[in-house]
Design an enzyme around this catalytic site. Structure first.
Site, PDB file in Angstrom:
ATOM      1  N   SER A 168      46.641  42.122  42.592  1.00 38.98           N
ATOM      2  CA  SER A 168      46.439  41.070  41.600  1.00 38.98           C
ATOM      3  C   SER A 168      46.422  41.698  40.207  1.00 38.98           C
ATOM      4  O   SER A 168      45.809  42.748  40.004  1.00 38.98           O
ATOM      5  CB  SER A 168      45.102  40.381  41.883  1.00 38.98           C
ATOM      6  OG  SER A 168      44.911  39.334  40.983  1.00 38.98           O
ATOM      7  N   THR A 223      59.317  28.494  41.279  1.00 35.09           N
ATOM      8  CA  THR A 223      59.902  29.186  40.128  1.00 35.09           C
ATOM      9  C   THR A 223      59.008  30.337  39.710  1.00 35.09           C
ATOM     10  O   THR A 223      57.791  30.173  39.593  1.00 35.09           O
ATOM     11  CB  THR A 223      60.091  28.195  38.958  1.00 35.09           C
ATOM     12  OG1 THR A 223      60.938  27.156  39.414  1.00 35.09           O
ATOM     13  CG2 THR A 223      60.705  28.877  37.738  1.00 35.09           C
ATOM     14  N   HIS A 268      45.122  40.464  37.325  1.00 32.74           N
ATOM     15  CA  HIS A 268      44.017  40.237  36.382  1.00 32.74           C
ATOM     16  C   HIS A 268      42.842  41.194  36.559  1.00 32.74           C
ATOM     17  O   HIS A 268      41.912  41.187  35.765  1.00 32.74           O
ATOM     18  CB  HIS A 268      43.564  38.773  36.407  1.00 32.74           C
ATOM     19  CG  HIS A 268      42.780  38.341  37.603  1.00 32.74           C
ATOM     20  ND1 HIS A 268      41.406  38.332  37.609  1.00 32.74           N
ATOM     21  CD2 HIS A 268      43.169  37.882  38.815  1.00 32.74           C
ATOM     22  CE1 HIS A 268      40.984  37.860  38.782  1.00 32.74           C
ATOM     23  NE2 HIS A 268      42.035  37.595  39.533  1.00 32.74           N
ATOM     24  N   CYS A 303      34.286  34.767  43.618  1.00 31.86           N
ATOM     25  CA  CYS A 303      34.877  33.788  44.532  1.00 31.86           C
ATOM     26  C   CYS A 303      33.844  33.270  45.510  1.00 31.86           C
ATOM     27  O   CYS A 303      34.076  32.313  46.231  1.00 31.86           O
ATOM     28  CB  CYS A 303      36.031  34.420  45.289  1.00 31.86           C
ATOM     29  SG  CYS A 303      37.187  35.164  44.157  1.00 31.86           S
ATOM     30  N   ALA A 353      46.241  37.708  44.533  1.00 32.30           N
ATOM     31  CA  ALA A 353      45.892  38.380  45.787  1.00 32.30           C
ATOM     32  C   ALA A 353      45.453  37.397  46.865  1.00 32.30           C
ATOM     33  O   ALA A 353      45.649  37.647  48.059  1.00 32.30           O
ATOM     34  CB  ALA A 353      44.804  39.416  45.539  1.00 32.30           C
TER      35      ALA A 353
HETATM   36  N1  PMP Z   1      40.711  40.331  47.102  1.00 32.95           N
HETATM   37  C1  PMP Z   1      39.732  40.952  46.422  1.00 32.95           C
HETATM   38  C2  PMP Z   1      39.127  42.190  46.987  1.00 32.95           C
HETATM   39  C3  PMP Z   1      39.295  40.438  45.202  1.00 32.95           C
HETATM   40  O1  PMP Z   1      38.323  41.046  44.532  1.00 32.95           O
HETATM   41  C4  PMP Z   1      39.897  39.265  44.688  1.00 32.95           C
HETATM   42  C5  PMP Z   1      39.469  38.676  43.351  1.00 32.95           C
HETATM   43  N2  PMP Z   1      38.082  38.457  43.251  1.00 32.95           N
HETATM   44  C6  PMP Z   1      40.905  38.654  45.443  1.00 32.95           C
HETATM   45  C7  PMP Z   1      41.292  39.220  46.632  1.00 32.95           C
HETATM   46  C8  PMP Z   1      41.581  37.412  44.958  1.00 32.95           C
HETATM   47  O2  PMP Z   1      42.477  37.715  43.936  1.00 32.95           O
HETATM   48  P1  PMP Z   1      43.111  36.571  43.029  1.00 32.95           P
HETATM   49  O3  PMP Z   1      42.052  36.216  42.034  1.00 32.95           O
HETATM   50  O4  PMP Z   1      44.301  37.216  42.398  1.00 32.95           O
HETATM   51  O5  PMP Z   1      43.512  35.449  43.909  1.00 32.95           O
END
Ligand code: PMP
Length: 377
Positions: free
Chosen positions: A195, A233, A197, A319, A74
């Site tokens: 995303s 890829t 995961h 993050c 994402a």
């Molecule tokens: N947007 C939101 C709202 C998220 O919670 C996250 C993941 N913490 C991301 C984007 C980023 O996703 P990714 O880990 O796949 O880069």
């Protein structure tokens, strides 16, 4: 052997479902071909798997397969979406967005894009009226998340997208925390990020939905894969796993949501009944099923999390874990620095049970009382 600690941080990531791993495995070994190598059977087998996954994901989201582009997650999808802005354009987004929106927005501002950051109300909502008031003739894109991963707020995406459609402005939603957890209506949305995961799929794979007729500018350029939107890829096993994960969500999402809301309410009631000096952050209704966010007066969340040894917990977005300051999401909904620094975000998922809630409430009560005694001494 799984870790002997109870995981309550499903907004950060989720374990890969064993059925998803099963679906992925042959694509590491037997079917290892490069999907761009369509001159031979190995390549074609991989290419078919990717296209089948694209169809499955598009069906889950109610969009067309060619409108789905695979990305590395994402973060990358959000970067590509915002990259369509040019000098002189106006972008509207909100203060509670993920950093993969806010950091690119900051960079765009330095490059001559006008950026408006909307402040949410006290429950984290962005209203259609607030958005309407911020629109300008040069507004090109509005980006508002479908749901927030810290306080669980589910935004009125349909109403916000309708305002944009009326004014011929593109509407992007970061649906990372919403997709596969709550129903999502993309019928008026132009771009959306996903995303794997967060929904029991593998890490490092995501998608960007781009409505037919909308042009985006790639961030990663090179071999022209994904019709020029994202070079490199394709990660075939991960793409297969992403589709498998969403297909499972289609059949399991509803029942799980009901179960998670019950666990969430049980935790909320347990905390309120057993611990004084607490407040609940975020909305009561229109909230992600497994999400609860609580401020504990006179307690630092970091110390509380350390004391809660039987649980994997966090105070907010993984993050932003490097930023030691108060959560900007909690600040945006009006919390003081102190209250924000004393907050924990709980994220329930498939593995959690009512027994976990009971343990959480008793361990939290004990740890909070102990930490308050230490600070009072
Ligand atoms: N947007 C939101 C709202 C998220 O919670 C996250 C993941 N913490 C991301 C984007 C980023 O996703 P990714 O880990 O796949 O880069």
């Amino acid at each position: 052997m799984p870790l002997d600690v109870i995981y309550v941080d499903h907004h950060s990531t989720t374990p890969c479902d064993p059925r998803v791993v099963e679906a992925m495995l042959p694509y590491f070994t037997d079917f290892f071909g490069n999907p761009a190598s369509i001159t031979h059977a190995h390549g074609r087998k991989a290419s078919t798997a990717v296209e089948d996954a694209r169809i499955a994901i598009a069906r889950f989201l109610g969009v067309l397969p060619p409108e789905i582009y695979f990305t590395a997650g994402a973060t990358e999808s959000n970067n590509i979406a915002l990259n369509l802005l040019r000098e002189g354009d106006h972008l509207i987004t909100s203060a509670t967005e993920h950093k993969s929106i806010l950091v690119p927005a900051e960079r765009l501002a330095k490059r001559g894009v006008a950026v408006t950051i909307l402040e949410p109300d006290s429950e984290g909502f962005i209203t259609a009226d607030a958005l309407r008031a911020a629109l300008r003739p040069e507004t090109r894109l509005v980006s508002i998340e479908a749901a927030n991963g810290e306080i669980g707020t589910i935004q009125p995406i349909g109403a916000l997208a309708a305002v944009c459609r009326e004014r011929r402005v593109l509407f992007h939603t970061d649906a990372t925390q919403a997709a596969g957890k709550i129903p999502l209506d993309l019928s008026l949305v132009d771009l959306a990020s996903f995303s794997a995961h967060k929904v029991y799929g593998p890490k490092g794979i995501g998608a960007l939905f781009v409505r037919r007729g909308t042009r985006v500018e790639p961030v990663v350029i090179g071999g022209g894969q994904e019709r020029g939107v994202r070079a490199g890829t394709l990660n075939v096993p991960a793409i297969v796993g992403f589709a498998a994960a969403l297909q499972l969500r289609a059949s399991e999402m509803h029942d799980e949501a009901v179960r998670l809301v019950a666990l969430r309410e049980e935790l909320r009631d347990g905390i309120v009944a057993n611990i004084d000096g607490v407040s609940i952050n975020g909305p009561r209704e229109l909230r992600l099923p497994g999400n609860l966010n609580v401020s504990f007066d006179r307690v630092e969340a970091d110390s509380l999390i350390l004391a809660m040894k039987r649980f994997s917990l966090s105070s907010g977005s993984a993050c932003s874990a490097g930023d030691r300051g108060p959560s900007r999401v909690l600040k945006a909904i009006g919390l003081s620095d102190e209250a924000a620094m004393g907050s924990i975000r709980f994220g329930f998922g498939k593995s959690n049970t009512s027994d976990h809630v009971a343990l959480l409430v008793s361990d939290l009560g004990r740890a909070v009382r102990k930490l308050r005694e230490i600070t009072a001494a």
